[in-house]
Design a protein around this motif. Structure first.
Motif, mmCIF file in Angstrom:
data_model
loop_
_atom_site.group_PDB
_atom_site.id
_atom_site.type_symbol
_atom_site.label_atom_id
_atom_site.label_comp_id
_atom_site.label_asym_id
_atom_site.label_seq_id
_atom_site.Cartn_x
_atom_site.Cartn_y
_atom_site.Cartn_z
ATOM 1 N N ASN A 149 53.877 42.667 46.094
ATOM 2 C CA ASN A 149 54.379 41.482 45.394
ATOM 3 C C ASN A 149 53.321 40.403 45.230
ATOM 4 O O ASN A 149 53.403 39.580 44.313
ATOM 5 C CB ASN A 149 55.590 40.905 46.135
ATOM 6 C CG ASN A 149 56.783 41.835 46.110
ATOM 7 O OD1 ASN A 149 56.890 42.684 45.234
ATOM 8 N ND2 ASN A 149 57.670 41.695 47.075
ATOM 9 N N ASN A 150 52.318 40.377 46.112
ATOM 10 C CA ASN A 150 51.285 39.342 46.067
ATOM 11 C C ASN A 150 49.899 39.958 45.869
ATOM 12 O O ASN A 150 48.916 39.509 46.466
ATOM 13 C CB ASN A 150 51.309 38.501 47.351
ATOM 14 C CG ASN A 150 52.647 37.853 47.579
ATOM 15 O OD1 ASN A 150 52.964 36.812 47.016
ATOM 16 N ND2 ASN A 150 53.460 38.477 48.434
ATOM 17 N N GLU A 151 49.842 40.979 45.045
ATOM 18 C CA GLU A 151 48.566 41.662 44.819
ATOM 19 C C GLU A 151 47.564 40.768 44.100
ATOM 20 O O GLU A 151 46.349 40.942 44.244
ATOM 21 C CB GLU A 151 48.814 42.933 44.009
ATOM 22 C CG GLU A 151 47.624 43.862 43.922
ATOM 23 C CD GLU A 151 47.978 45.163 43.228
ATOM 24 O OE1 GLU A 151 47.073 46.007 43.097
ATOM 25 O OE2 GLU A 151 49.142 45.326 42.836
ATOM 26 N N HIS A 152 48.063 39.789 43.333
ATOM 27 C CA HIS A 152 47.156 38.917 42.592
ATOM 28 C C HIS A 152 46.391 37.974 43.509
ATOM 29 O O HIS A 152 45.400 37.364 43.085
ATOM 30 C CB HIS A 152 47.960 38.102 41.579
ATOM 31 C CG HIS A 152 48.983 37.228 42.211
ATOM 32 N ND1 HIS A 152 50.192 37.715 42.660
ATOM 33 C CD2 HIS A 152 48.985 35.903 42.475
ATOM 34 C CE1 HIS A 152 50.911 36.724 43.168
ATOM 35 N NE2 HIS A 152 50.204 35.619 43.078
ATOM 36 N N LEU A 153 46.795 37.841 44.768
ATOM 37 C CA LEU A 153 46.105 36.963 45.709
ATOM 38 C C LEU A 153 44.998 37.671 46.480
ATOM 39 O O LEU A 153 44.226 37.005 47.174
ATOM 40 C CB LEU A 153 47.111 36.379 46.713
ATOM 41 C CG LEU A 153 48.235 35.516 46.121
ATOM 42 C CD1 LEU A 153 49.183 35.084 47.216
ATOM 43 C CD2 LEU A 153 47.661 34.301 45.400
ATOM 44 N N LEU A 154 44.925 38.984 46.368
ATOM 45 C CA LEU A 154 43.908 39.739 47.095
ATOM 46 C C LEU A 154 42.541 39.564 46.431
ATOM 47 O O LEU A 154 42.451 39.336 45.220
ATOM 48 C CB LEU A 154 44.283 41.226 47.128
ATOM 49 C CG LEU A 154 45.581 41.563 47.858
ATOM 50 C CD1 LEU A 154 45.883 43.054 47.726
ATOM 51 C CD2 LEU A 154 45.492 41.178 49.314
ATOM 52 N N PRO A 155 41.454 39.647 47.201
ATOM 53 C CA PRO A 155 40.114 39.525 46.610
ATOM 54 C C PRO A 155 39.816 40.677 45.656
ATOM 55 O O PRO A 155 40.205 41.820 45.897
ATOM 56 C CB PRO A 155 39.181 39.546 47.831
ATOM 57 C CG PRO A 155 39.974 40.163 48.917
ATOM 58 C CD PRO A 155 41.398 39.795 48.662
ATOM 59 N N ARG A 156 39.141 40.347 44.570
ATOM 60 C CA ARG A 156 38.803 41.339 43.546
ATOM 61 C C ARG A 156 37.285 41.394 43.381
ATOM 62 O O ARG A 156 36.579 40.406 43.580
ATOM 63 C CB ARG A 156 39.456 40.976 42.205
ATOM 64 C CG ARG A 156 40.969 40.917 42.248
ATOM 65 C CD ARG A 156 41.539 40.661 40.870
ATOM 66 N NE ARG A 156 41.085 39.387 40.321
ATOM 67 C CZ ARG A 156 41.683 38.234 40.535
ATOM 68 N NH1 ARG A 156 42.749 38.180 41.311
ATOM 69 N NH2 ARG A 156 41.230 37.118 39.990
#
Length: 220
Positions: free
Chosen positions: A129-136
């Motif tokens: 649900n919060n994958e957009h907050l992980l470092p890329r």
């Protein structure tokens, strides 16, 4: 020696310890500590407080139905003193305590079965649900890893996964922003080159160095 149970939390109230409250109607209440006495005077419900036995029993965290629990029931039946009966009673108390402890361990194992799987499922759902907050990884990092995989014959996905793990565990973040190199003049007159990140997270070690330099500057 009679060990009463606390009227509020259910813990043992040992003789000469705790508080005894006698109400005007003649009923007495035994409390193991002042915390239970205060909550009783504030008319709180022990079934709604997580640190009481009543709450744990209602939540299914304590054994409620078991034959060993019946021996702990209070019996106001006068019995003539008999030495042999007292010796048998003491031996039976030790044996009953061992059986109860073993059954409590089995009850705990059954209650906690599958907890690890539930925690993993909840953690995976939270990450999804919060994958957009992980470092890329940036495009340059992906190209560098692709070239390295082509040279050494490795898997690109595995290298990217290892790089992301390093980013999550290390203090330095290379996921966002761009690096800008600047010159800094130290208090002793020297010049050093530093790298700052614009539009993203900065290095925590670098922030600590900035604080140290500001504390050590001469303010004359």
């Amino acid at each position: 020696m009679r060990v009463d149970s606390c009227f509020f939390c259910g813990r043992p109230a040992w003789p000469s310890k705790g508080i005894t409250f006698n109400r005007n109607d003649g009923k007495s209440f035994r409390f193991c500590r002042s915390k239970c006495h205060k909550n009783f005077k504030m008319k709180r419900n022990p079934r709604k407080l997580k640190w009481t036995k009543a709450y744990r029993k209602n939540a299914g965290k304590e054994m409620v139905v078991d034959s060993t629990l019946q021996f702990a029931a209070r019996r106001n039946v006068p019995v003539r003193y008999n030495r042999e009966l007292i010796q048998k009673t003491l031996k039976a108390m030790e044996r009953i305590s061992e059986i109860r402890a073993r059954r409590e361990r089995v009850f705990y194992k059954k209650r906690m079965a599958g907890k690890r799987a539930r925690e993993l499922a909840s953690a995976r759902k939270l990450v999804a649900n919060n994958e957009h907050l992980l470092p890329r990884l940036r495009g340059t990092e992906k190209r560098r890893l692709a070239e390295l995989a082509a040279e050494q014959g490795l898997d690109v996905a595995e290298l990217e996964r290892q790089e992301l793990e390093n980013l999550r565990t290390s203090k330095k973040s290379k996921a966002f922003g761009a690096e800008v190199k600047r010159l800094r003049v130290r208090t002793d007159g020297g010049v050093e080159e530093i790298s700052e990140r614009v539009g993203g997270y900065m290095d925590e070690d670098q922030d600590d160095d900035d604080d140290d330099d500001d504390d050590g500057m001469d303010t004359d």
